[in-house]
Design an enzyme around this catalytic site. Structure first.
Site, PDB file in Angstrom:
ATOM      1  N   ARG A 124       1.709  56.871  49.647  1.00  0.00           N
ATOM      2  CA  ARG A 124       2.576  56.623  49.126  1.00  0.00           C
ATOM      3  C   ARG A 124       4.012  57.369  49.712  1.00  0.00           C
ATOM      4  O   ARG A 124       3.982  58.781  49.714  1.00  0.00           O
ATOM      5  CB  ARG A 124       2.656  56.773  47.336  1.00  0.00           C
ATOM      6  CG  ARG A 124       3.857  56.620  46.722  1.00  0.00           C
ATOM      7  CD  ARG A 124       4.310  55.220  46.574  1.00  0.00           C
ATOM      8  NE  ARG A 124       5.584  54.999  45.764  1.00  0.00           N
ATOM      9  CZ  ARG A 124       6.724  55.121  46.329  1.00  0.00           C
ATOM     10  NH1 ARG A 124       7.160  55.290  47.621  1.00  0.00           N
ATOM     11  NH2 ARG A 124       7.870  54.772  45.450  1.00  0.00           N
ATOM     12  N   HIS A 127       9.500  60.126  48.972  1.00  0.00           N
ATOM     13  CA  HIS A 127      10.518  59.478  48.142  1.00  0.00           C
ATOM     14  C   HIS A 127      10.825  60.298  47.154  1.00  0.00           C
ATOM     15  O   HIS A 127      10.235  61.537  46.878  1.00  0.00           O
ATOM     16  CB  HIS A 127       9.981  58.354  47.508  1.00  0.00           C
ATOM     17  CG  HIS A 127       8.934  58.199  46.551  1.00  0.00           C
ATOM     18  ND1 HIS A 127       7.483  58.827  46.716  1.00  0.00           N
ATOM     19  CD2 HIS A 127       9.163  58.423  45.138  1.00  0.00           C
ATOM     20  CE1 HIS A 127       6.922  58.652  45.525  1.00  0.00           C
ATOM     21  NE2 HIS A 127       7.755  58.661  44.564  1.00  0.00           N
ATOM     22  N   HIS A 129      13.173  60.109  42.942  1.00  0.00           N
ATOM     23  CA  HIS A 129      13.797  59.389  41.706  1.00  0.00           C
ATOM     24  C   HIS A 129      14.372  60.169  40.886  1.00  0.00           C
ATOM     25  O   HIS A 129      14.391  61.489  40.841  1.00  0.00           O
ATOM     26  CB  HIS A 129      12.841  58.636  41.337  1.00  0.00           C
ATOM     27  CG  HIS A 129      11.262  58.941  41.053  1.00  0.00           C
ATOM     28  ND1 HIS A 129      10.530  59.854  40.185  1.00  0.00           N
ATOM     29  CD2 HIS A 129      10.229  58.636  41.967  1.00  0.00           C
ATOM     30  CE1 HIS A 129       9.680  60.065  40.552  1.00  0.00           C
ATOM     31  NE2 HIS A 129       9.088  59.464  41.385  1.00  0.00           N
ATOM     32  N   HIS A 172       8.800  64.057  47.214  1.00  0.00           N
ATOM     33  CA  HIS A 172       7.151  64.060  47.187  1.00  0.00           C
ATOM     34  C   HIS A 172       6.516  62.961  47.810  1.00  0.00           C
ATOM     35  O   HIS A 172       7.267  61.836  48.080  1.00  0.00           O
ATOM     36  CB  HIS A 172       6.578  64.205  45.804  1.00  0.00           C
ATOM     37  CG  HIS A 172       7.234  63.313  44.751  1.00  0.00           C
ATOM     38  ND1 HIS A 172       8.345  63.269  44.177  1.00  0.00           N
ATOM     39  CD2 HIS A 172       6.701  61.959  44.292  1.00  0.00           C
ATOM     40  CE1 HIS A 172       8.633  62.384  43.392  1.00  0.00           C
ATOM     41  NE2 HIS A 172       7.629  61.460  43.433  1.00  0.00           N
ATOM     42  N   GLU A 195       8.556  52.133  39.791  1.00  0.00           N
ATOM     43  CA  GLU A 195       7.898  52.466  40.962  1.00  0.00           C
ATOM     44  C   GLU A 195       8.230  51.693  42.084  1.00  0.00           C
ATOM     45  O   GLU A 195       8.456  52.224  43.198  1.00  0.00           O
ATOM     46  CB  GLU A 195       6.389  52.582  40.871  1.00  0.00           C
ATOM     47  CG  GLU A 195       5.642  53.121  42.069  1.00  0.00           C
ATOM     48  CD  GLU A 195       5.915  54.637  42.038  1.00  0.00           C
ATOM     49  OE1 GLU A 195       5.935  55.252  41.250  1.00  0.00           O
ATOM     50  OE2 GLU A 195       5.915  54.777  43.404  1.00  0.00           O
ATOM     51  N   HIS A 309      -1.615  61.088  10.850  1.00  0.00           N
ATOM     52  CA  HIS A 309      -0.470  62.059  11.282  1.00  0.00           C
ATOM     53  C   HIS A 309       0.578  61.510  11.942  1.00  0.00           C
ATOM     54  O   HIS A 309       0.628  60.175  11.986  1.00  0.00           O
ATOM     55  CB  HIS A 309      -1.236  62.920  12.569  1.00  0.00           C
ATOM     56  CG  HIS A 309      -1.454  62.291  13.753  1.00  0.00           C
ATOM     57  ND1 HIS A 309      -2.434  61.392  13.906  1.00  0.00           N
ATOM     58  CD2 HIS A 309      -0.817  62.338  14.712  1.00  0.00           C
ATOM     59  CE1 HIS A 309      -2.562  60.776  15.284  1.00  0.00           C
ATOM     60  NE2 HIS A 309      -1.578  61.335  15.684  1.00  0.00           N
TER      61      HIS A 309
HETATM   62 MN    MN Z   1       7.443  59.401  42.831  1.00  0.00          MN
HETATM   63 MN    MN Z   2      -0.558  60.516  17.629  1.00  0.00          MN
END
Ligand code: MN
Ligand code: MN
Length: 417
Positions: A124, A127, A129, A172, A195, A309
């Site tokens: 990859r 790049h 962002h 990265h 992406e 929860h």
């Molecule tokens: Mn990235």
């Molecule tokens: Mn949760």
């Protein structure tokens, strides 16, 4: 509504229901009135449950809780289910990616997700962002490279169960390693992030005047005559060689980043463990670099339940890794909706809305809970009720002291204790 007025309403509703001849429906919903009556149990006339229109039985069978919602559900909530299984894949030589962003999944304001595969030595490209990037390795091995704003580089290899966190704006790259390459899940701390729209090295070079490139790098403009005109995004690279050599090659007098950008979540001892399962937590308190994403990796054994929860500090973005589950989300109104989840699916729970996650299969259920926050925070219903004055709780729920005494204490997280 007060307890008393609610009871009056329920009695009134029961009386009118009896008049309409559907009292039997109510009898089947003990303890949880089917009110308003909208469950399948209400369908008594011969054709009220039929579906004569178009159907896709294979797809429909994946969603039993949509086909036949529990009688306790009250509809009217935005969809909180999405999936990578029906996300469009972009393939290149070297790997592929697909994503679930707010464009397709309206509720997911805080986080978008990317599922990426990098072949053996697939890259990859370099790049960056504007959003933070959090990721967990799902399979194989991957080499990451990054440099911070103080000029301190890190090159590291990660394996299944490991995490990385790249703060916003830090550049990265990623590369699949070994015979099987890598597959991982990326989460950005913005539902709008994608992406397919990042700042890439090759794009910038291709769109800078050659005389500026020459002046910037101190070389003749012709040196760039073979650089790609279109970005590489993902491409098939060469074997990157031993990690130690790569680390030596990037060594800087500024030293190394203050906190590593990688973390081994899979190897972490559980924050909590019961007979029903266990929870591993990574946030800025142990994974110091992860300043804006908190994560819990949850394993629920067959028959187990991630307890009722909520999270007071952030929306929850879920990614289902193994097994099968159902979750009901409780909202004001009251509203409550139930959905089913399988590997590759995504769930979303708005901040402070109540929920549980139940293992509906006969194998372990494993899923991720992600939060756009520096820390994991949770309020447990049973913990609240067992740490409130007993008489107060008994008056609310019409239960005996003996019943209340059996409630689990100290936030079990996963039942059974
Ligand atoms: Mn990235
Ligand atoms: Mn949760």
């Amino acid at each position: 509504m007060t307890d008393l007025s609610r009871r009056k309403m329920l009695v009134g509703a029961a009386a009118s229901a009896a008049t309409l001849g559907v009292a039997a429906a109510r009898a089947a919903s003990f303890g949880n009135p089917d009110s308003p009556p909208e469950g399948r149990i209400n369908g008594k006339s011969p054709t009220s449950l039929d579906e004569p229109g178009p159907q896709n039985p294979v797809l429909a069978s994946q969603f039993p809780s949509f086909q036949d919602p529990p009688a306790t559900d009250v509809n009217g909530m935005p969809l909180f289910w999405a999936s990578f299984n029906n996300a469009h894949k972009r393939f290149q030589n070297g790997g592929w990616a697909r994503e679930v962003t707010q464009d397709d999944f309206a509720i997911s304001q805080d986080i978008s997700g990317v599922n990426m595969r990098l072949a053996t030595n697939g890259v990859r490209e370099l790049h960056w962002h504007q959003q933070a990037e959090w990721a967990i390795m799902l399979d194989g091995k991957c080499r990451i490279t990054i440099i911070d704003e103080q000029g301190r580089p890190q090159v590291a290899d990660v394996k299944t169960g490991d995490l990385w966190y790249f703060p916003p704006g830090l550049p990265h790259s990623l590369q699949g390693l070994g015979a099987s390459g890598a597959e991982f899940l990326i989460a950005f701390d913005s539902g709008k992030a994608t992406e397919f729209n990042t700042l890439q090295l090759t794009d910038w070079i291709a769109h800078t005047p050659p005389d500026v490139l020459a002046a910037n790098f101190g070389v003749p403009a012709e040196a760039f005559k073979n650089t790609p005109l279109d970005n590489l995004w993902i491409f098939q690279g060469e074997d990157p060689g031993p990690l130690a050599a790569a680390q030596r090659a990037v060594r800087s007098p500024k030293g190394e980043p203050a906190h590593p950008f990688i973390f081994s979540l899979g190897d972490l001892p559980p924050a909590r463990q019961t007979r029903g399962g266990f929870v591993q937590i990574a946030d800025s308190r142990n994974f110091n670099a992860s300043a804006n994403v908190a994560a819990a990796l949850v394993t629920v054994k067959p028959g187990g339940l991630r307890e009722l929860h909520w999270h007071p500090n952030a929306d929850e973005w879920q990614y289902y890794i193994k097994g099968s589950a159902r979750m009901t989300v409780f909202d004001t109104g009251p509203r409550a909706q139930t959905a089913d989840f399988r590997p590759g699916d995504v769930g979303y729970v708005k901040k402070s809305l109540g929920h549980y996650v139940q293992n509906t299969g006969d194998t372990d259920l494993v899923f991720l809970e992600l939060f756009k926050s520096d820390r994991f925070a949770e309020v447990s219903l049973s913990d609240w009720l067992t740490r409130s004055p007993p008489q107060l709780v008994m008056e609310h729920l019409n239960i005996t002291a003996e019943t209340l005494a059996q409630f689990p204490r100290d936030r079990p997280d996963i039942l059974p204790v």
